[in-house]
Design a protein around this motif. Structure first.
Motif, PDB file in Angstrom:
ATOM      1  N   LYS A 104      88.604  43.528  34.852  1.00 11.97           N
ATOM      2  CA  LYS A 104      89.932  44.002  35.065  1.00 11.97           C
ATOM      3  C   LYS A 104      90.637  43.815  33.750  1.00 11.97           C
ATOM      4  O   LYS A 104      91.362  44.822  33.504  1.00 11.97           O
ATOM      5  CB  LYS A 104      90.599  42.900  35.916  1.00 11.97           C
ATOM      6  CG  LYS A 104      92.241  43.085  35.973  1.00 11.97           C
ATOM      7  CD  LYS A 104      92.386  44.145  37.095  1.00 11.97           C
ATOM      8  CE  LYS A 104      93.825  44.586  37.343  1.00 11.97           C
ATOM      9  NZ  LYS A 104      94.143  45.679  38.133  1.00 11.97           N
ATOM     10  N   VAL A 105      90.182  43.056  32.764  1.00  8.35           N
ATOM     11  CA  VAL A 105      90.843  43.069  31.330  1.00  8.35           C
ATOM     12  C   VAL A 105      90.169  44.212  30.635  1.00  8.35           C
ATOM     13  O   VAL A 105      90.988  45.027  30.038  1.00  8.35           O
ATOM     14  CB  VAL A 105      90.204  41.832  30.709  1.00  8.35           C
ATOM     15  CG1 VAL A 105      90.623  41.873  29.125  1.00  8.35           C
ATOM     16  CG2 VAL A 105      91.021  40.439  31.135  1.00  8.35           C
ATOM     17  N   VAL A 117      96.405  44.544  25.208  1.00  9.07           N
ATOM     18  CA  VAL A 117      97.386  44.065  26.322  1.00  9.07           C
ATOM     19  C   VAL A 117      97.985  42.830  26.259  1.00  9.07           C
ATOM     20  O   VAL A 117      97.307  41.992  25.305  1.00  9.07           O
ATOM     21  CB  VAL A 117      96.128  43.655  27.578  1.00  9.07           C
ATOM     22  CG1 VAL A 117      96.783  43.270  28.698  1.00  9.07           C
ATOM     23  CG2 VAL A 117      95.275  45.147  27.614  1.00  9.07           C
ATOM     24  N   SER A 119      99.418  38.973  26.714  1.00 10.57           N
ATOM     25  CA  SER A 119      98.773  37.619  27.326  1.00 10.57           C
ATOM     26  C   SER A 119      99.488  37.770  28.647  1.00 10.57           C
ATOM     27  O   SER A 119      98.892  37.160  29.730  1.00 10.57           O
ATOM     28  CB  SER A 119      98.946  36.596  26.426  1.00 10.57           C
ATOM     29  OG  SER A 119     100.307  36.318  26.198  1.00 10.57           O
ATOM     30  N   LEU A 122      97.565  39.919  31.014  1.00 14.19           N
ATOM     31  CA  LEU A 122      96.325  39.228  31.500  1.00 14.19           C
ATOM     32  C   LEU A 122      96.495  38.057  32.343  1.00 14.19           C
ATOM     33  O   LEU A 122      95.626  37.985  33.266  1.00 14.19           O
ATOM     34  CB  LEU A 122      95.663  38.630  30.127  1.00 14.19           C
ATOM     35  CG  LEU A 122      95.335  39.796  29.101  1.00 14.19           C
ATOM     36  CD1 LEU A 122      94.689  38.946  27.688  1.00 14.19           C
ATOM     37  CD2 LEU A 122      94.458  40.893  29.591  1.00 14.19           C
ATOM     38  N   ALA A 125      96.886  39.863  35.701  1.00 16.55           N
ATOM     39  CA  ALA A 125      95.871  40.307  36.247  1.00 16.55           C
ATOM     40  C   ALA A 125      94.756  39.323  36.896  1.00 16.55           C
ATOM     41  O   ALA A 125      94.250  39.780  37.790  1.00 16.55           O
ATOM     42  CB  ALA A 125      94.946  41.167  35.127  1.00 16.55           C
TER      43      ALA A 125
END
Length: 134
Positions: A104-105, A117, A119, A122, A125
């Motif tokens: 996903k990252v 991206v 934090s 993240l 996610a």
């Protein structure tokens, strides 16, 4: 197609034992294998040798892949299993949820124009996965 000979076996067995090699060590290994077994692959060059070897490894779902470390500007080669089956999934020290989060990252980074991206994104996610991380 060229035959699969001892210098190929030597090269692959070294990759199996070391897992990953920098470009300099990989080319040196190719030269040493060619010299050790008296093969004439060296004039054709490393790229041709690697291409032929990967053709031989393809039925085994293996390939020697090239990757680049952008931060250190170095190139590495690794023997990679191309077949995703239950046994290959067991060959990692990471749990399924950690692998899902990593994927996903990477997806988030690749889809962003600037490749960055936040934090916060993240963290969000991690909560959107089938198996939440944490």
């Amino acid at each position: 197609m060229p035959r699969y000979a001892d210098h190929h076996r030597f090269f692959v067995q070294t990759f199996i034992s070391r897992k990953i090699l920098c470009e300099q060590d990989t080319v040196r290994l190719f030269q040493e294998a060619s010299a050790l077994y008296g093969e004439s692959d060296a004039p054709a060059g490393f790229p041709a040798f690697l291409g032929e070897l990967n053709k031989k490894l393809q039925p085994l779902s293996l390939e020697i892949k090239r990757g680049e470390d952008d931060s250190a500007c170095e190139i590495y080669f690794a023997l990679v299993n191309l077949h995703e089956d239950q046994q290959s999934k067991l060959a990692t020290e990471f749990e399924a949820k950690e692998i899902g989060f990593f994927k996903k990252v990477v997806d988030l980074i690749v889809t962003r124009e600037d490749g960055e991206v936040a934090s916060r994104d993240l963290l969000n996610a991690g909560g959107q996965l089938d198996q939440p991380v944490g």
